[in-house]
Design an enzyme around this catalytic site. Sequence first.
Site, PDB file in Angstrom:
ATOM      1  N   THR A 209       0.840  -1.191   0.000  1.00 56.76           N
ATOM      2  CA  THR A 209       0.000   0.000   0.000  1.00 56.76           C
ATOM      3  C   THR A 209       0.881   1.248   0.000  1.00 56.76           C
ATOM      4  O   THR A 209       2.110   1.159   0.068  1.00 56.76           O
ATOM      5  CB  THR A 209      -0.904   0.022   1.237  1.00 56.76           C
ATOM      6  OG1 THR A 209      -0.084  -0.069   2.406  1.00 56.76           O
ATOM      7  CG2 THR A 209      -1.872  -1.149   1.222  1.00 56.76           C
ATOM      8  N   GLU A 215       6.656   4.980   3.944  1.00 54.32           N
ATOM      9  CA  GLU A 215       7.301   4.723   5.230  1.00 54.32           C
ATOM     10  C   GLU A 215       8.712   4.168   5.045  1.00 54.32           C
ATOM     11  O   GLU A 215       9.604   4.427   5.859  1.00 54.32           O
ATOM     12  CB  GLU A 215       6.462   3.749   6.063  1.00 54.32           C
ATOM     13  CG  GLU A 215       5.130   4.297   6.554  1.00 54.32           C
ATOM     14  CD  GLU A 215       5.281   5.332   7.648  1.00 54.32           C
ATOM     15  OE1 GLU A 215       6.306   5.312   8.355  1.00 54.32           O
ATOM     16  OE2 GLU A 215       4.375   6.176   7.792  1.00 54.32           O
ATOM     17  N   GLY A 379      -4.386  -7.928   4.839  1.00 54.57           N
ATOM     18  CA  GLY A 379      -5.518  -8.092   3.939  1.00 54.57           C
ATOM     19  C   GLY A 379      -5.741  -6.851   3.094  1.00 54.57           C
ATOM     20  O   GLY A 379      -4.813  -6.098   2.798  1.00 54.57           O
ATOM     21  N   HIS A 384      -6.093  -8.849  -2.233  1.00 50.70           N
ATOM     22  CA  HIS A 384      -6.925  -9.109  -3.406  1.00 50.70           C
ATOM     23  C   HIS A 384      -6.174  -8.856  -4.709  1.00 50.70           C
ATOM     24  O   HIS A 384      -6.371  -9.576  -5.692  1.00 50.70           O
ATOM     25  CB  HIS A 384      -8.194  -8.260  -3.376  1.00 50.70           C
ATOM     26  CG  HIS A 384      -9.132  -8.588  -4.487  1.00 50.70           C
ATOM     27  ND1 HIS A 384      -9.150  -7.882  -5.668  1.00 50.70           N
ATOM     28  CD2 HIS A 384     -10.045  -9.587  -4.634  1.00 50.70           C
ATOM     29  CE1 HIS A 384     -10.049  -8.405  -6.482  1.00 50.70           C
ATOM     30  NE2 HIS A 384     -10.599  -9.450  -5.877  1.00 50.70           N
ATOM     31  N   ALA A 420     -10.821 -18.423  -1.856  1.00 54.55           N
ATOM     32  CA  ALA A 420     -10.055 -18.028  -3.048  1.00 54.55           C
ATOM     33  C   ALA A 420     -10.053 -19.141  -4.092  1.00 54.55           C
ATOM     34  O   ALA A 420     -10.050 -18.874  -5.296  1.00 54.55           O
ATOM     35  CB  ALA A 420      -8.629 -17.657  -2.651  1.00 54.55           C
ATOM     36  N   GLY A 424     -11.092 -19.244  -8.269  1.00 52.77           N
ATOM     37  CA  GLY A 424     -10.036 -19.556  -9.219  1.00 52.77           C
ATOM     38  C   GLY A 424      -8.752 -18.796  -8.958  1.00 52.77           C
ATOM     39  O   GLY A 424      -7.864 -18.762  -9.804  1.00 52.77           O
ATOM     40  N   LYS A 425      -8.617 -18.200  -7.755  1.00 50.50           N
ATOM     41  CA  LYS A 425      -7.409 -17.443  -7.432  1.00 50.50           C
ATOM     42  C   LYS A 425      -6.301 -18.343  -6.883  1.00 50.50           C
ATOM     43  O   LYS A 425      -5.126 -17.977  -6.890  1.00 50.50           O
ATOM     44  CB  LYS A 425      -7.749 -16.347  -6.419  1.00 50.50           C
ATOM     45  CG  LYS A 425      -8.753 -15.332  -6.962  1.00 50.50           C
ATOM     46  CD  LYS A 425      -9.293 -14.418  -5.872  1.00 50.50           C
ATOM     47  CE  LYS A 425     -10.381 -13.494  -6.417  1.00 50.50           C
ATOM     48  NZ  LYS A 425     -10.991 -12.669  -5.345  1.00 50.50           N
TER      49      LYS A 425
END
Length: 474
Positions: A209, A215, A379, A384, A420, A424-425
Site C-alpha cells: 500500500t 514509510e 488483507g 486481493h 479463493a 479460481g485465485k
Amino acid sequence: MTTTDNTNGQPPKTTLEENDTATHPEKSNNSQQEAIRNVLTSASLSPTSEVIAADPRVPSISASAVLGESDEMPAGTPQVSGYDFNRCTDGRDSIEGTATAKQQLSNAESDVDVLGDLLTNFGTMGFQATTISQAIHEINRMRSWRLSDVPVGAHFADANSPELEDPTVRSQIRAKIFLSYTSNQISCGQRETIRFLVEHNMVDVICTTAGGIEEDIIKCLKPSYMGDFKLRGSELRKKGLNRIGNLIVPNYNYCLFEDWFSPLLTKMHDEQDESIKEFIATKAAEDDGVAIPSPYWTPSRVIDRLGAEINDESSVLYWAHKHQIPVFCPALTDGSIGDMMYFHTYKRPGFVLDTVGDIRRINDEAVQSYATGMIILGGGVVKHHVCNANLMRNGADFAVFVNTAHEFDGSDSGASPDEAVSWGKIRMEAKPVKVCCDATIAFPLIVSQTFAKGSVSGWKQSVKDTRCWLGSDE
C-alpha cells in the site's frame, strides 16, 4: 469422527437436511423419532457384562452419550506433543564449574538449534503453532519447486511448448513468488525482514500500500519510535506525534518526506511532458498497430524511481530497484504521496498516474509463469490485488496468508484460502495455508526456517540460471 445413526447406519442430518424438514413439515415426526435414537454406539464396561455403566441405575441414554466408543484413529496420525525444553538445558546442567566451563557452555548452546527444534515441533503443538509449521512447509515447497517435478505432458504449458520436453530446461524453471504486505509491516520492525528478502533477490514480485512505499523512504530520513497503544490521541496531536499502534512517527518526518519528494515529483512531471512530445512525434511517424511505450508514469515506475533516488541500503525499495523487482501499489495516492500529489496539482496540474499500465503488468507477471506462490501479510487491497492477478492464470500453485481477519463478515481480508479456490485465485489441487496471527510474530519465525535457513550463497547457487518463464531475461 463421524457419528452414525444406529437405526440405519447413516450420518446425522446435515443443515441442508434440517432445512428440508422445515420446508416439508410432514417429515418432522420421523426426524424427531430418529433424533431420539441418534446416540453413540456404546460398549459394556467389561467383556463379561452387558451393563454399560458401573451403576445400572444411570439412565441408559446418559451412559450411552458419555461412554460411547470412538473410532480408531487412522494409522500414522500425528500425536499432540509440545517442545521439551529439557533438550536445550541438559547439556548445560552437566557442565562442571571448571576453568573450561565457559567454553563448554558455548559448545553446548551451539549444539542445540533451539529455534529450529521449537518450530519443527510446532507441527504437533496444535492451534496456530501448527499453521505456522504448515506455512513453513508450504513456502519451502514453493521455493524448491521446479518444472522437472512435473512429468512431461502433465503441465498446462507442455502442449504448446515443445522446448519444455528438455529435462535440463525443466530443471531450470522455478516458481515465481509474489510477496504482499500492508503498510504497517514497513512501519514496524518487519521492514528489516522484508528488506532481507528483497536484498537477496528471494522474491519476484511485490505488492503493498502507499504507506508501505512512503514509510520505507521516510525511515531513511528519520526513525520511528516505540510508543504505547494507550497513549491519548488528543495529547499526541498537540505534540505533532502520529501513533501507529504502539509506534510513534513524528509529523516532522513527513515534512522531511515532502521536502525530499516534491522536487522529485516536479522532475518526473517534466520528464512526462517531454515523453508526451516524443510519443506524439513517434506516433505520427509509425504505422498503425506498432506498440509505443506510454509517456505516463505507472505507480510501479514511480516506485522504482523512488528506490533509485533514495540510494540507501536500509531501504526495501533501494534493493527492489537494484534487482529490478517490480513493486506494485494500486492505491499509491492513499497516503502522504497522495497528499504531495494533491498539493502539486495546485502548483501545476497535469501529472498522470497510469494505473491501467500496472494492472496489465502485474497480471502478465502471473500469466507468464509456469508456477506461482503467494505470500500475503495482511488483507485489503494487497491481498486481493495479487490473488486477482493469479486468477488470470487459473490460480496460484502455492499460497500462505498471514492475518488476523475473520471471514464471518464476508470481507476479502478475512476470506479463507478455500474461498479463493472457489474464485479460481488458488488452484484446486493446491495446499494453501492461513496463519491467524499477528504477522510481526509469525513471519520472522517463518522466514527463519525458510528464506534464512542455510546460507544466502547456497540459495543463490540453487537458483543460478533459473527462470520463471521462457523468453524472460531473469
